[in-house]
Scaffold this motif. Sequence first.
Motif: not given
Ligand SMILES: [Zn+2]
Length: 387
Positions: A102, A104, A137-138, A164
Amino acid sequence: MADSVRETVQAKTADMVSMRRALHAMPELGFEETQTAAYIAERLTAAGLEVHTGIGETGVVGVLEGASDGPSLMVRADIDGLPIIEKTGLDFAATNGAMHACGHDGHITMALAAAEMLAGMKEQLKGRLIFAFQPAEEIVSGALAMERDGMFDRWKADRVIGTHLWNQLPTGFVGVNRGTVFASADAVRIEVTGKGGHGAMPHLTIDPVATAAQIVSTAQTIISREVSPNEMGVVTFGQIHGGSAPNVIADTVVVEGTVRAYKPEVREQIFDAIKRITSNVAGAMRGSASFEQLYGAPPVINNPEVASWTAGIAAQVAGEDNVDEADPVSVGDDMAEFLNRIPGTYFLVGAAKDGTEGHHNARFDFNEDCLPIGAEIFVRSALDFLK
Ligand SMILES: [Zn+2]
Ligand SMILES: [Zn+2]
């Protein structure tokens, strides 16, 4: 001063790339980010920040005091990976069964690099910088875990910013929205209870499979018939489990789904409707059903004034023509918990790279040229807000 910031960031870029690759090779799932947290804490400590670990289990807070008193700015970065087996073929691909799919790893890099650069500019800062490295967060759990450990009370901030990176947006572009950025993200669990029996004698049973099917299809009318056509909402049931044989009617069926909305009131409207449909449809079919809202994050909504300020900073970094509103995205992010407590901005840093797939895909990757852009926005935001 503008040029010296750019020079500092350029001089830091090679370090950012190696930091990102080191982090990419060691992804960890939510609340298991022990190696990642140790890496962050070590670098923050070396840069001279006051470091607090274990904030929200595996979260890390780094505090940088300026030369004199003034306002406080919080920079938030999420640090967890996903349970995906990486298939990028990159030299630095993860091999431990998890993946930074993602971006991160990029978020940690941008925030950590900004902290290190700003530590070297401490004399120019009037106020305090708080770097919040958020776990999990996920699974939309880390922000509230940090709150439970007192983060928002211990380190009061006047503004919060975070980013992000987004590989569906061109590299070089920065999206700054005056309102909604991401949707709310919640899960629902419905357990339909009937009465099991022989598949050949359904009249002696109450069939939870047939009932669950009606609930799922009726719930699809929430978006098409109840939510205004001007609003955005998603109802997806991703799992149905029930039954053990083709000729056996089960006692129970479990249905699980996800709900997304861009506005808090639409989020509530959808939940109320699912709940109503669940109990009434089950009742109409002689069964019963329980409804559970499993967990969730509210929609990610920027403060319009702070977002305008961020857009001005981003324009200094990426150029006026490369900063604009981005289309909101129906994913969720518990940055929302920060923005609900502190006026702030979640901006999107474009990171498109040819030949890669989107976020949460085993072939996800991003263009590392986005790293200095995000880091420079953090640095300039701090210098401007704490001037
Ligand atoms: Zn993310
Ligand atoms: Zn994600």
